[in-house]
Design a protein around this motif. Structure first.
Motif, PDB file in Angstrom:
ATOM      1  N   MET A   1     -21.550  -9.701  28.981  1.00 28.39           N
ATOM      2  CA  MET A   1     -21.905  -8.294  28.868  1.00 28.39           C
ATOM      3  C   MET A   1     -23.389  -8.187  28.521  1.00 28.39           C
ATOM      4  O   MET A   1     -23.854  -8.832  27.577  1.00 28.39           O
ATOM      5  CB  MET A   1     -21.055  -7.621  27.775  1.00 28.39           C
ATOM      6  CG  MET A   1     -21.260  -6.121  27.686  1.00 28.39           C
ATOM      7  SD  MET A   1     -20.456  -5.392  26.238  1.00 28.39           S
ATOM      8  CE  MET A   1     -18.785  -5.983  26.427  1.00 28.39           C
ATOM      9  N   ASN A   2     -24.126  -7.371  29.287  1.00 21.46           N
ATOM     10  CA  ASN A   2     -25.553  -7.274  29.008  1.00 21.46           C
ATOM     11  C   ASN A   2     -25.810  -6.456  27.742  1.00 21.46           C
ATOM     12  O   ASN A   2     -24.957  -5.674  27.304  1.00 21.46           O
ATOM     13  CB  ASN A   2     -26.313  -6.697  30.204  1.00 21.46           C
ATOM     14  CG  ASN A   2     -25.945  -5.247  30.483  1.00 21.46           C
ATOM     15  OD1 ASN A   2     -26.078  -4.383  29.635  1.00 21.46           O
ATOM     16  ND2 ASN A   2     -25.485  -4.984  31.708  1.00 21.46           N
ATOM     17  N   GLN A   3     -27.002  -6.629  27.170  1.00 22.18           N
ATOM     18  CA  GLN A   3     -27.315  -6.042  25.872  1.00 22.18           C
ATOM     19  C   GLN A   3     -27.292  -4.517  25.902  1.00 22.18           C
ATOM     20  O   GLN A   3     -26.831  -3.869  24.957  1.00 22.18           O
ATOM     21  CB  GLN A   3     -28.691  -6.537  25.400  1.00 22.18           C
ATOM     22  CG  GLN A   3     -29.062  -6.118  23.985  1.00 22.18           C
ATOM     23  CD  GLN A   3     -28.128  -6.688  22.940  1.00 22.18           C
ATOM     24  OE1 GLN A   3     -27.525  -7.746  23.156  1.00 22.18           O
ATOM     25  NE2 GLN A   3     -28.003  -5.996  21.825  1.00 22.18           N
ATOM     26  N   THR A   4     -27.781  -3.939  26.995  1.00 20.88           N
ATOM     27  CA  THR A   4     -27.803  -2.478  27.104  1.00 20.88           C
ATOM     28  C   THR A   4     -26.395  -1.899  27.061  1.00 20.88           C
ATOM     29  O   THR A   4     -26.117  -0.924  26.348  1.00 20.88           O
ATOM     30  CB  THR A   4     -28.502  -2.043  28.402  1.00 20.88           C
ATOM     31  OG1 THR A   4     -29.829  -2.570  28.421  1.00 20.88           O
ATOM     32  CG2 THR A   4     -28.541  -0.527  28.514  1.00 20.88           C
ATOM     33  N   LEU A   5     -25.481  -2.507  27.831  1.00 27.66           N
ATOM     34  CA  LEU A   5     -24.089  -2.055  27.846  1.00 27.66           C
ATOM     35  C   LEU A   5     -23.452  -2.260  26.474  1.00 27.66           C
ATOM     36  O   LEU A   5     -22.727  -1.394  25.963  1.00 27.66           O
ATOM     37  CB  LEU A   5     -23.306  -2.814  28.913  1.00 27.66           C
ATOM     38  CG  LEU A   5     -21.809  -2.475  29.027  1.00 27.66           C
ATOM     39  CD1 LEU A   5     -21.604  -0.998  29.317  1.00 27.66           C
ATOM     40  CD2 LEU A   5     -21.149  -3.342  30.102  1.00 27.66           C
ATOM     41  N   PHE A   6     -23.729  -3.397  25.859  1.00 27.33           N
ATOM     42  CA  PHE A   6     -23.196  -3.719  24.527  1.00 27.33           C
ATOM     43  C   PHE A   6     -23.600  -2.642  23.522  1.00 27.33           C
ATOM     44  O   PHE A   6     -22.773  -2.143  22.747  1.00 27.33           O
ATOM     45  CB  PHE A   6     -23.720  -5.088  24.100  1.00 27.33           C
ATOM     46  CG  PHE A   6     -23.305  -5.500  22.723  1.00 27.33           C
ATOM     47  CD1 PHE A   6     -22.065  -6.073  22.488  1.00 27.33           C
ATOM     48  CD2 PHE A   6     -24.163  -5.309  21.644  1.00 27.33           C
ATOM     49  CE1 PHE A   6     -21.683  -6.448  21.217  1.00 27.33           C
ATOM     50  CE2 PHE A   6     -23.787  -5.679  20.357  1.00 27.33           C
ATOM     51  CZ  PHE A   6     -22.551  -6.253  20.147  1.00 27.33           C
ATOM     52  N   GLU A   7     -24.865  -2.265  23.523  1.00 27.71           N
ATOM     53  CA  GLU A   7     -25.362  -1.264  22.576  1.00 27.71           C
ATOM     54  C   GLU A   7     -24.771   0.110  22.857  1.00 27.71           C
ATOM     55  O   GLU A   7     -24.452   0.863  21.923  1.00 27.71           O
ATOM     56  CB  GLU A   7     -26.889  -1.212  22.639  1.00 27.71           C
ATOM     57  CG  GLU A   7     -27.556  -2.465  22.082  1.00 27.71           C
ATOM     58  CD  GLU A   7     -29.069  -2.451  22.273  1.00 27.71           C
ATOM     59  OE1 GLU A   7     -29.573  -1.490  22.909  1.00 27.71           O
ATOM     60  OE2 GLU A   7     -29.732  -3.385  21.789  1.00 27.71           O
ATOM     61  N   LEU A  33     -15.758  -7.869  34.592  1.00 30.26           N
ATOM     62  CA  LEU A  33     -15.532  -7.647  33.164  1.00 30.26           C
ATOM     63  C   LEU A  33     -15.223  -8.970  32.479  1.00 30.26           C
ATOM     64  O   LEU A  33     -14.322  -9.700  32.899  1.00 30.26           O
ATOM     65  CB  LEU A  33     -14.371  -6.668  32.952  1.00 30.26           C
ATOM     66  CG  LEU A  33     -14.575  -5.233  33.435  1.00 30.26           C
ATOM     67  CD1 LEU A  33     -13.295  -4.430  33.242  1.00 30.26           C
ATOM     68  CD2 LEU A  33     -15.723  -4.565  32.680  1.00 30.26           C
ATOM     69  N   ASP A  34     -15.944  -9.268  31.407  1.00 31.14           N
ATOM     70  CA  ASP A  34     -15.672 -10.488  30.664  1.00 31.14           C
ATOM     71  C   ASP A  34     -14.689 -10.207  29.524  1.00 31.14           C
ATOM     72  O   ASP A  34     -14.197  -9.085  29.364  1.00 31.14           O
ATOM     73  CB  ASP A  34     -16.964 -11.108  30.135  1.00 31.14           C
ATOM     74  CG  ASP A  34     -17.737 -10.178  29.206  1.00 31.14           C
ATOM     75  OD1 ASP A  34     -17.160  -9.157  28.769  1.00 31.14           O
ATOM     76  OD2 ASP A  34     -18.917 -10.473  28.913  1.00 31.14           O
ATOM     77  N   TYR A  35     -14.422 -11.238  28.731  1.00 28.46           N
ATOM     78  CA  TYR A  35     -13.448 -11.137  27.628  1.00 28.46           C
ATOM     79  C   TYR A  35     -13.804 -10.007  26.676  1.00 28.46           C
ATOM     80  O   TYR A  35     -12.950  -9.188  26.301  1.00 28.46           O
ATOM     81  CB  TYR A  35     -13.390 -12.471  26.881  1.00 28.46           C
ATOM     82  CG  TYR A  35     -12.462 -12.476  25.688  1.00 28.46           C
ATOM     83  CD1 TYR A  35     -11.108 -12.747  25.846  1.00 28.46           C
ATOM     84  CD2 TYR A  35     -12.948 -12.215  24.403  1.00 28.46           C
ATOM     85  CE1 TYR A  35     -10.248 -12.742  24.759  1.00 28.46           C
ATOM     86  CE2 TYR A  35     -12.096 -12.214  23.309  1.00 28.46           C
ATOM     87  CZ  TYR A  35     -10.756 -12.482  23.482  1.00 28.46           C
ATOM     88  OH  TYR A  35      -9.902 -12.481  22.407  1.00 28.46           O
ATOM     89  N   ASP A  36     -15.071  -9.934  26.293  1.00 33.45           N
ATOM     90  CA  ASP A  36     -15.492  -8.937  25.307  1.00 33.45           C
ATOM     91  C   ASP A  36     -15.359  -7.526  25.865  1.00 33.45           C
ATOM     92  O   ASP A  36     -14.929  -6.601  25.162  1.00 33.45           O
ATOM     93  CB  ASP A  36     -16.939  -9.197  24.890  1.00 33.45           C
ATOM     94  CG  ASP A  36     -17.358  -8.330  23.710  1.00 33.45           C
ATOM     95  OD1 ASP A  36     -16.528  -8.163  22.792  1.00 33.45           O
ATOM     96  OD2 ASP A  36     -18.488  -7.825  23.709  1.00 33.45           O
ATOM     97  N   ALA A  37     -15.697  -7.327  27.125  1.00 36.56           N
ATOM     98  CA  ALA A  37     -15.615  -6.000  27.729  1.00 36.56           C
ATOM     99  C   ALA A  37     -14.164  -5.529  27.812  1.00 36.56           C
ATOM    100  O   ALA A  37     -13.843  -4.377  27.491  1.00 36.56           O
ATOM    101  CB  ALA A  37     -16.254  -6.011  29.120  1.00 36.56           C
ATOM    102  N   ILE A  38     -13.255  -6.428  28.232  1.00 38.12           N
ATOM    103  CA  ILE A  38     -11.840  -6.056  28.329  1.00 38.12           C
ATOM    104  C   ILE A  38     -11.269  -5.777  26.940  1.00 38.12           C
ATOM    105  O   ILE A  38     -10.470  -4.846  26.741  1.00 38.12           O
ATOM    106  CB  ILE A  38     -11.042  -7.165  29.041  1.00 38.12           C
ATOM    107  CG1 ILE A  38     -11.504  -7.280  30.503  1.00 38.12           C
ATOM    108  CG2 ILE A  38      -9.544  -6.883  28.987  1.00 38.12           C
ATOM    109  CD1 ILE A  38     -10.893  -8.451  31.254  1.00 38.12           C
ATOM    110  N   SER A  39     -11.682  -6.573  25.962  1.00 41.03           N
ATOM    111  CA  SER A  39     -11.229  -6.349  24.597  1.00 41.03           C
ATOM    112  C   SER A  39     -11.676  -4.982  24.088  1.00 41.03           C
ATOM    113  O   SER A  39     -10.915  -4.262  23.420  1.00 41.03           O
ATOM    114  CB  SER A  39     -11.768  -7.447  23.681  1.00 41.03           C
ATOM    115  OG  SER A  39     -11.265  -7.309  22.371  1.00 41.03           O
TER     116      SER A  39
END
Length: 460
Positions: A1-7, A33-39
């Protein structure tokens, strides 16, 4: 997940904008979608109360989540609110093993165990009752209430006459109400209503074997609904059984028969699950605040009525006041209230100022609740100022929806309920006084009144 999306996702989560998280993430192809995004997507579904959808997302990353305590915790959270308590116990227990001493995990694990045990007892009790009814070859004629009992049962009050009491019901009205509700009313209830059709009894407490949101060992009722449609608190009135089921979400398993002092957040129902719509219903307590948890009270309405005791038997006013003072002095603020206070720069130690005002409220009332008094209005003002300071584009509807998350249901520093009419009355009063203004659907204090609220906080 890129930093912009994360924030961005973190920002929306902090602002309780969970639908925006869902809308953004479901628009991204699954393979991206990676693990963190799905979570995070699954967590957002949980926070929206869409627990089945949340579980579906968690299932996609179940293999990767085996050693992640947060994955197990969030799965347990969804299962808990789906009332799949045995499964939630397993999930929280695994989370606790992977990350010991997490207070939130320990809290849900403990409550899941309790609820799983209660759920088993309830299922067993209902099964036994159904079996007993199926094998019963005769109908026992139940004793009716005596004239002596009835003569001393009701409290004579103007409030009861205004909101509960109607003329004794005719047979035609009884049949009409039964058809509208879809249930045959107990003969003992009909007899009581023919003596007085709705009202407030002298004895308003009923002992319980298990704790509820009201007390450790009893529940309390405000009144008994009459047979009719005209009075607010009659079976088919505007605050009656159908309203509580359709608008408040109470389980469609019978008839709401009594309201409680929590202003809608718990009720007493006639439960027809075991006996069918024409049988003799049991009496249960249903706790909206605790996800509509059911607590068995009595085998039938007559037993419930004869089991009512006077509130003096449970007079714990001194202990309650001491507990309330400790709560307002030391209770942990809700996540929303903590967040709102953290953004205040105008008032030093704003948390202690809030606690100081609430301590005065408890000293005056003996309990922690807001009504229509002066100090309550101060706290309505404070909450509104805090919230609209952080969320300046708030509409009336949005504020009324979020209000309960600030203090009313604020966890440790909370009131376990509130009457929405007090909030709307306060809001309407401030608008009439031109202390709150509305611009294009947005509500806010005037600058001058916001300053008054700040001064009151500083002086608290």
């Amino acid at each position: 997940m890129n930093q912009t999306l994360f924030e961005q996702l973190n920002k929306w989560h902090e602002e309780d904008e969970h639908q925006k998280i869902v809308d953004l993430l479901i628009a991204i192809p699954d393979e991206e979608l990676d693990y963190d995004a799905i979570s995070r997507l699954a967590r957002a579904y949980n926070n929206l109360g869409l627990y089945e959808e949340g579980l579906s997302q968690f299932d996609k990353i179940s293999e990767a989540g085996k050693q992640d305590p947060l994955w197990h915790y969030r799965v347990g959270f969804a299962l808990y609110y789906l009332k799949r308590y045995e499964e939630s116990v397993e999930a929280f227990r695994k989370s606790d093993q992977l990350e010991p001493d997490n207070q939130s995990t320990e809290y849900f694990l403990s409550h899941s165990i309790q609820k799983a045990e209660k759920q088993k007892r309830e299922e067993l009790r209902l099964a036994k009752k159904k079996a007993s009814l199926e094998h019963s070859s005769s109908v026992t004629e139940k004793a009716l209430f005596s004239d002596i009992f009835l003569a001393d049962f009701w409290e004579d009050s103007e409030y009861a006459k205004e909101d509960y009491q109607s003329e004794p019901p005719t047979d035609e009205l009884i049949n009409s109400i039964e058809q509208e509700l879809g249930y045959k009313l107990p003969s003992s209830y009909i007899q009581l209503m023919k003596h007085q059709n709705g009202g407030v009894p002298k004895n308003t407490n009923f002992p319980t074997q298990e704790p509820t949101s009201w007390a450790e060992d009893h529940i309390a009722i405000t009144g008994i609904m009459g047979i009719g449609r005209e009075k607010s608190y009659s079976l088919c009135g505007d605050g009656g059984s159908q309203f509580m089921i359709e608008e408040w979400g109470y389980p469609d398993i019978g008839v709401v028969i009594c309201d409680c002092p929590s202003a809608g957040h718990d009720v007493i129902m006639l439960d027809y699950r075991a006996c069918g719509k024409d049988g003799e219903p049991e009496v249960i307590h249903v706790d909206q605040e605790d996800d509509y948890e059911i607590t068995f009270l009595a085998d039938n309405f007559e037993e419930f009525i004869k089991g009512l005791v006077n509130e003096e038997q449970y007079d714990t006013s001194e202990e309650d006041k001491k507990e309330a003072l400790d709560k307002v002095a030391h209770g942990k603020f809700s996540p929303l209230l903590e967040r709102l206070c953290s953004r205040v720069t105008e008032v030093e130690q704003v948390e202690q100022k809030i606690r100081s005002i609430c301590t005065r409220i408890v000293e005056e009332k003996g309990h922690f609740s807001f009504h229509a008094d002066e100090l309550s209005y101060v706290m309505y003002d404070v909450q509104f100022w805090l919230y609209t300071k952080s969320y300046p584009n708030t509409s009336r509807e949005q504020y009324l929806a979020v209000y309960q998350n600030i203090i009313a249901f604020g966890g440790e520093f909370g009131q376990r309920g509130y009457a929405p009419s007090f909030i709307t009355d306060w809001l309407d009063a401030r608008i009439r006084e031109e202390r709150i203004v509305q611009d294009d659907g947005v509500i806010r204090f005037t600058s001058s009144y916001a300053e008054e609220v700040i001064i009151k906080l500083k002086e608290a």
